[in-house]
Design an enzyme around this catalytic site. Structure first.
Site, mmCIF file in Angstrom:
data_model
loop_
_atom_site.group_PDB
_atom_site.id
_atom_site.type_symbol
_atom_site.label_atom_id
_atom_site.label_comp_id
_atom_site.label_asym_id
_atom_site.label_seq_id
_atom_site.Cartn_x
_atom_site.Cartn_y
_atom_site.Cartn_z
ATOM 1 N N ASN A 1 -3.140 13.124 -3.565
ATOM 2 C CA ASN A 1 -4.349 13.608 -4.240
ATOM 3 C C ASN A 1 -4.715 15.009 -3.767
ATOM 4 O OD1 ASN A 1 -4.846 11.394 -5.890
ATOM 5 N ND2 ASN A 1 -5.987 10.295 -4.294
ATOM 6 N N ASP B 1 0.851 -1.179 0.000
ATOM 7 C CA ASP B 1 0.000 0.000 0.000
ATOM 8 C C ASP B 1 0.898 1.243 0.000
ATOM 9 O OD1 ASP B 1 -2.973 1.009 0.765
ATOM 10 O OD2 ASP B 1 -1.481 2.219 1.817
ATOM 11 N N HIS C 1 -6.012 14.550 -8.412
ATOM 12 C CA HIS C 1 -6.248 13.126 -8.682
ATOM 13 C C HIS C 1 -5.506 12.630 -9.922
ATOM 14 C CE1 HIS C 1 -9.210 12.287 -5.540
ATOM 15 N NE2 HIS C 1 -9.652 13.530 -5.744
ATOM 16 N N GLU D 1 -5.243 2.318 -3.513
ATOM 17 C CA GLU D 1 -3.788 2.363 -3.680
ATOM 18 C C GLU D 1 -3.130 1.092 -3.171
ATOM 19 O OE1 GLU D 1 -4.732 4.538 0.213
ATOM 20 O OE2 GLU D 1 -5.605 4.368 -1.776
ATOM 21 N N ASP E 1 -3.255 9.342 -9.981
ATOM 22 C CA ASP E 1 -3.347 8.258 -10.976
ATOM 23 C C ASP E 1 -1.988 7.951 -11.590
ATOM 24 O OD1 ASP E 1 -6.030 8.065 -10.499
ATOM 25 O OD2 ASP E 1 -6.653 9.138 -12.316
#
Length: 400
Positions: free
Chosen positions: A262, A254, A267, A298, A271
């Protein structure tokens, strides 16, 4: 099913009516194998039955003598070849090449025997011309085979037949030309139909592959999705490892403090970081052996067949170190670096015999991930899995 689908990999050669990528073509043939086996058995048995049944016409035309017996033996050889080809689909149920070989051999023997009929019954040339037209269509359309194999068999047989008819010299010039034109027509339409059918089947396979990949893949990262993990992948790998008494490892990782990326950069930047992370994980795993799954927002899960605890921990540490040394450019001149936490577990089926739900293995790795998060992030926690309930988990035993 082939790996990640893309247009380039699924290009079809319009000349050969096959996928240009030999790996994709192999996947297609194996996907079609059960249907091909069934069609081969039906077509060959049907053709062999009628081939032998036409021995009655040999006796009627030649009388019950040696000539009729020779033709009967030829017809029986076709039936025997057909039966052996059908048997090969049971003896070698996973072999595509043997199906092609059996079909081609039977077609060649059938055409060879037909040339004997033409030699021994020269007065029936018009009927023979009709018969070989039908046989050519059968070769092209009704006996499953590669177009590249069926085409030369049909063309060579037709040329040999025309040569025999010319040698026997029983037709007028106009009859001979008419016959040749009709044979060319039959071969041309048969070849075009076989070519078109082969293209259609591959187009269908391409569409099915795209749809299957859409249902199994995460559209952003290209990794497998959680649905594929739970419904197919993990059970399949657990069954294989249990059958061969091998080790299987699961790693959950993670990205640390992903929400702040973010919030700070947007965002789109988040990504981009996810894509970079997914690509790094895939680049460090074995292609067509290990599987990388986007497990959550994530969170990524990695399934490592034939990998023990030591190997899985070593890989997780290399991934963690590689991530520290990498970065993602989220804007011109602006690179974002991240770290990740890892939970690792492995089960050795040489030691673990009892059955357990696949969720227990994932749950153990997930708890280890949260143990890594709780201990400061950017580290690896690992624990051997022995098939017990998750309540037996003890983070104090987790090794860094």
């Amino acid at each position: 099913m082939p790996p990640l689908v893309n247009d380039a990999a699924f290009n079809i050669s319009r000349l050969r009516a096959e996928f240009r990528d030999r790996t994709i073509e192999s996947h297609f043939n194996r996907h079609q194998l059960p249907r091909t086996q069934s069609q081969v058995r039906l077509a060959l048995l049907f053709c062999a039955t009628f081939y032998v049944a036409f021995a009655i016409t040999d006796v009627m035309a030649l009388g019950p003598g040696n000539d009729a017996l020779i033709l009967l033996l030829g017809r029986v050889s076709v039936a025997v070849s057909a039966l052996l080809s059908c048997a090969m689909t049971y003896w070698y149920p996973h072999s595509v090449r043997r199906i092609w070989l059996g079909a081609s051999v039977t077609e060649i023997i059938g055409m060879g025997t037909f040339m004997l009929v033409v030699l021994y019954r020269p007065a029936e040339t018009p009927w023979h011309a009709m018969a070989i037209s039908i046989m050519a269509l059968v070769v092209y359309l009704y006996i499953p085979n590669r177009v590249a194999f069926a085409l030369p068999i049909g063309i060579v047989a037709t040329i040999v037949f025309v040569a025999l008819v010319i040698w026997q010299d029983r037709l007028t010039s106009s009859e001979l030309v008419t016959m040749i034109m009709l044979l060319v027509l039959a071969n041309g339409f048969g070849c075009m139909a076989a070519h078109r059918y082969a293209l259609i089947r591959r187009e269908e396979f391409r569409v099915q592959s795209f749809l299957k990949n859409l249902s199994e893949r995460d559209p952003l990262t290209g990794c497998h999705n959680r649905r594929y993990l739970q419904q197919e992948l993990l059970n399949m790998e657990l069954s294989r490892a249990r059958r061969f008494r091998q080790s299987l490892a699961v790693v959950i990782c993670d990205i640390d403090h992903f929400k702040s990326i973010n919030d700070t950069y947007g965002h789109a930047a988040g990504d981009a970081v996810l894509v970079t992370f997914a690509n790094l994980l895939r680049s460090m795993t074995r292609e067509n052996v290990d599987s990388v799954i986007r497990y959550g927002g994530e969170e990524f899960l990695i399934v490592l067949p034939e990998t023990d605890m030591g190997g899985a921990v070593q890989l997780a540490e290399r991934m963690r170190g590689a991530l520290i040394g990498s970065g993602t450019e989220v804007a011109p001149g602006r690179v974002v670096g991240v770290t990740a936490s890892f939970g690792v577990t492995a089960v050795n089926f040489a030691l673990v015999e009892q059955r357990f739900a696949q969720e227990l293995l994932v749950d153990t790795a997930d708890r280890l991930l949260y143990a890594a998060k709780s201990s400061g992030r950017n580290n690896v926690k690992a624990l051997e899995f022995y098939g017990r309930e998750s309540s037996a988990f003890d983070t104090r035993k987790a090794a860094a």
